[in-house]
Scaffold this motif. Structure first.
Motif, PDB file in Angstrom:
ATOM      1  N   GLY A  52      19.670 -51.651  19.850  1.00  0.00           N
ATOM      2  CA  GLY A  52      20.059 -49.892  19.250  1.00  0.00           C
ATOM      3  C   GLY A  52      20.918 -50.267  17.973  1.00  0.00           C
ATOM      4  O   GLY A  52      21.487 -49.394  17.633  1.00  0.00           O
ATOM      5  N   HIS A  79      15.986 -51.194  16.625  1.00  0.00           N
ATOM      6  CA  HIS A  79      15.683 -49.817  16.956  1.00  0.00           C
ATOM      7  C   HIS A  79      14.400 -49.353  16.335  1.00  0.00           C
ATOM      8  O   HIS A  79      13.997 -49.894  15.287  1.00  0.00           O
ATOM      9  CB  HIS A  79      16.718 -48.890  16.862  1.00  0.00           C
ATOM     10  N   SER A 131      13.563 -46.824  14.500  1.00  0.00           N
ATOM     11  CA  SER A 131      13.688 -45.807  13.529  1.00  0.00           C
ATOM     12  C   SER A 131      12.938 -46.662  12.404  1.00  0.00           C
ATOM     13  O   SER A 131      13.308 -47.876  12.168  1.00  0.00           O
ATOM     14  CB  SER A 131      15.148 -45.398  13.150  1.00  0.00           C
ATOM     15  N   ARG A 139      25.376 -47.477  19.813  1.00  0.00           N
ATOM     16  CA  ARG A 139      24.074 -48.316  20.070  1.00  0.00           C
ATOM     17  C   ARG A 139      23.547 -47.725  21.122  1.00  0.00           C
ATOM     18  O   ARG A 139      22.257 -47.712  21.134  1.00  0.00           O
ATOM     19  CB  ARG A 139      24.728 -49.752  20.212  1.00  0.00           C
ATOM     20  N   TYR A 187      20.949 -44.788  20.260  1.00  0.00           N
ATOM     21  CA  TYR A 187      20.001 -45.414  19.610  1.00  0.00           C
ATOM     22  C   TYR A 187      19.041 -45.915  20.790  1.00  0.00           C
ATOM     23  O   TYR A 187      17.931 -45.428  20.718  1.00  0.00           O
ATOM     24  CB  TYR A 187      20.359 -46.667  18.731  1.00  0.00           C
ATOM     25  N   VAL A 244      17.479 -42.737  22.315  1.00  0.00           N
ATOM     26  CA  VAL A 244      16.703 -42.025  21.737  1.00  0.00           C
ATOM     27  C   VAL A 244      15.508 -42.765  21.636  1.00  0.00           C
ATOM     28  O   VAL A 244      14.274 -42.225  21.772  1.00  0.00           O
ATOM     29  CB  VAL A 244      17.309 -42.040  20.288  1.00  0.00           C
ATOM     30  N   ASP A 245      15.456 -44.143  21.557  1.00  0.00           N
ATOM     31  CA  ASP A 245      14.113 -44.938  21.532  1.00  0.00           C
ATOM     32  C   ASP A 245      13.312 -44.536  22.979  1.00  0.00           C
ATOM     33  O   ASP A 245      12.219 -44.489  23.058  1.00  0.00           O
ATOM     34  CB  ASP A 245      14.426 -46.523  21.517  1.00  0.00           C
ATOM     35  N   TYR A 254      12.841 -39.961  23.145  1.00  0.00           N
ATOM     36  CA  TYR A 254      12.765 -38.974  22.072  1.00  0.00           C
ATOM     37  C   TYR A 254      11.528 -37.945  21.991  1.00  0.00           C
ATOM     38  O   TYR A 254      11.453 -36.945  21.475  1.00  0.00           O
ATOM     39  CB  TYR A 254      12.699 -39.867  20.716  1.00  0.00           C
ATOM     40  N   TYR A 289      21.470 -36.130  24.906  1.00  0.00           N
ATOM     41  CA  TYR A 289      21.978 -37.440  24.970  1.00  0.00           C
ATOM     42  C   TYR A 289      23.374 -37.628  25.254  1.00  0.00           C
ATOM     43  O   TYR A 289      23.828 -38.579  25.803  1.00  0.00           O
ATOM     44  CB  TYR A 289      21.575 -38.276  23.782  1.00  0.00           C
ATOM     45  N   PRO A 346      23.682 -37.320  14.500  1.00  0.00           N
ATOM     46  CA  PRO A 346      23.131 -37.827  15.572  1.00  0.00           C
ATOM     47  C   PRO A 346      21.657 -37.218  15.570  1.00  0.00           C
ATOM     48  O   PRO A 346      20.413 -37.624  16.200  1.00  0.00           O
ATOM     49  CB  PRO A 346      23.781 -37.359  16.937  1.00  0.00           C
ATOM     50  N   ILE A 354      19.205 -38.700  13.530  1.00  0.00           N
ATOM     51  CA  ILE A 354      18.693 -40.034  14.431  1.00  0.00           C
ATOM     52  C   ILE A 354      17.550 -39.598  15.189  1.00  0.00           C
ATOM     53  O   ILE A 354      16.584 -40.091  15.079  1.00  0.00           O
ATOM     54  CB  ILE A 354      19.784 -40.647  15.009  1.00  0.00           C
ATOM     55  N   ARG A 376      13.698 -40.534  14.405  1.00  0.00           N
ATOM     56  CA  ARG A 376      12.893 -41.286  15.347  1.00  0.00           C
ATOM     57  C   ARG A 376      11.355 -40.870  15.756  1.00  0.00           C
ATOM     58  O   ARG A 376      10.445 -41.361  15.822  1.00  0.00           O
ATOM     59  CB  ARG A 376      13.645 -41.986  16.594  1.00  0.00           C
TER      60      ARG A 376
END
Length: 278
Positions: free
Chosen positions: A99, A103, A105, A176, A179, A182-183, A186, A195, A218, A221, A225
């Motif tokens: 993260g 990550h 992104s 971190r 991230y 989100v991975d 998402y 989140y 955020p 982000i 993604r």
């Protein structure tokens, strides 16, 4: 220089100065990668976006990133590994890079090394190569230790870039974790509130932390993604826009189309046609 170890449990680690010439590594979709320009310049395309790296720039990439090395004018080093050799998620307490360095992104970590930082990484890579010639039952674990040292050193260097002191480590860990979450989510979770609840924090707290470290918001982000995955599916698969819309969790193709146009300033068909022509 080219060294590649495959373990009995399908672990893979490699160090090479000619990654672009190694078809097996280039086609391996399980590898995390460090790419470090040691002399001259390197032109590399990441998810169809061209990037030019200069001496003592290093980037870290996940297995999700599609790369194509376009031009080598000098010398670069690649250190690559898969999760079966060293799992950054399972060992996050050891290296704190998930993260952060890695990550999904398209906004990847790009680090400019100082002479002292470059010297440290050269020293670690020299140790790695020294261990490569020692063929015994301890080699695998020694290479894993050296790899971990390389990752930790890069994490420390990146932390310096964001001015993360010992006092700030706990708060940055929330960034971190954001991230990482989100991975993982998402496709079905697209609001900061989603989140924040998983992190037991308020959306305002999350937003303030990202602002403190000079990061995008955020919500940005999350959107980036989704955008990155949308582009990968459009460019590297034959799935229709409607299929991709469903995969990414949109209610319908119209909602996906509006999102994509807002993020890229292009329609889905325009983007796919232009990029595939290049």
């Amino acid at each position: 220089m080219d060294y590649n170890l495959n373990t009995r449990l399908n672990g893979n680690v490699a160090m090479t100065t000619a990654f672009h010439e190694n078809k097996a590594l280039m086609q391996n979709k399980t590898l995390y990668k460090f790419i470090w320009v040691q002399e001259g310049t390197l032109a590399i395309e990441i998810d169809h976006v061209l990037m030019r790296l200069e001496k003592d720039e290093i980037i870290s990439l996940t297995p999700l990133h599609h790369i194509d090395i376009k031009e080598v004018n000098g010398k670069y080093l690649s250190l690559v590994f898969n999760s079966n050799f060293y799992c950054i998620y399972g060992h996050d307490n050891e290296v704190s890079c998930n993260g952060f360095l890695f990550h999904g992104s398209s906004d990847i970590m790009r680090i400019n090394l100082t002479p002292d930082q470059s010297k440290k990484l050269h020293s670690i890579s020299d140790i790695f190569m020294d261990e490569c010639v020692i063929k015994d039952n301890l080699q695998e674990e020694m290479l894993r230790i050296v790899l971990k040292r390389f990752i930790i050193t890069c994490t420390r260097i990146a932390r310096e870039r964001f001015s993360i002191s010992e006092e700030k480590e706990k708060s940055f860990d929330i960034v971190r974790q954001f991230y990482v979450l989100v991975d993982q989510h998402y496709k079905e979770k697209k609001q900061v509130q989603d989140y924040a609840e998983l992190l037991y924090r308020s959306p305002k707290t999350i937003s303030n932390l990202f602002a403190e470290y000079g990061l995008p918001t955020p919500l940005r982000i999350i959107h980036e993604r989704v955008e990155a995955e949308a582009k990968r599916l459009l460019l590297y698969t034959n799935k229709s826009a409607k299929e991709i819309s469903g995969i990414l969790g949109f209610d319908d193709i119209a909602a996906f189309s509006r999102f994509f146009k807002k993020m890229t300033k292009e329609s889905i068909s325009e983007y796919r046609k232009r990029e595939k022509q290049d």
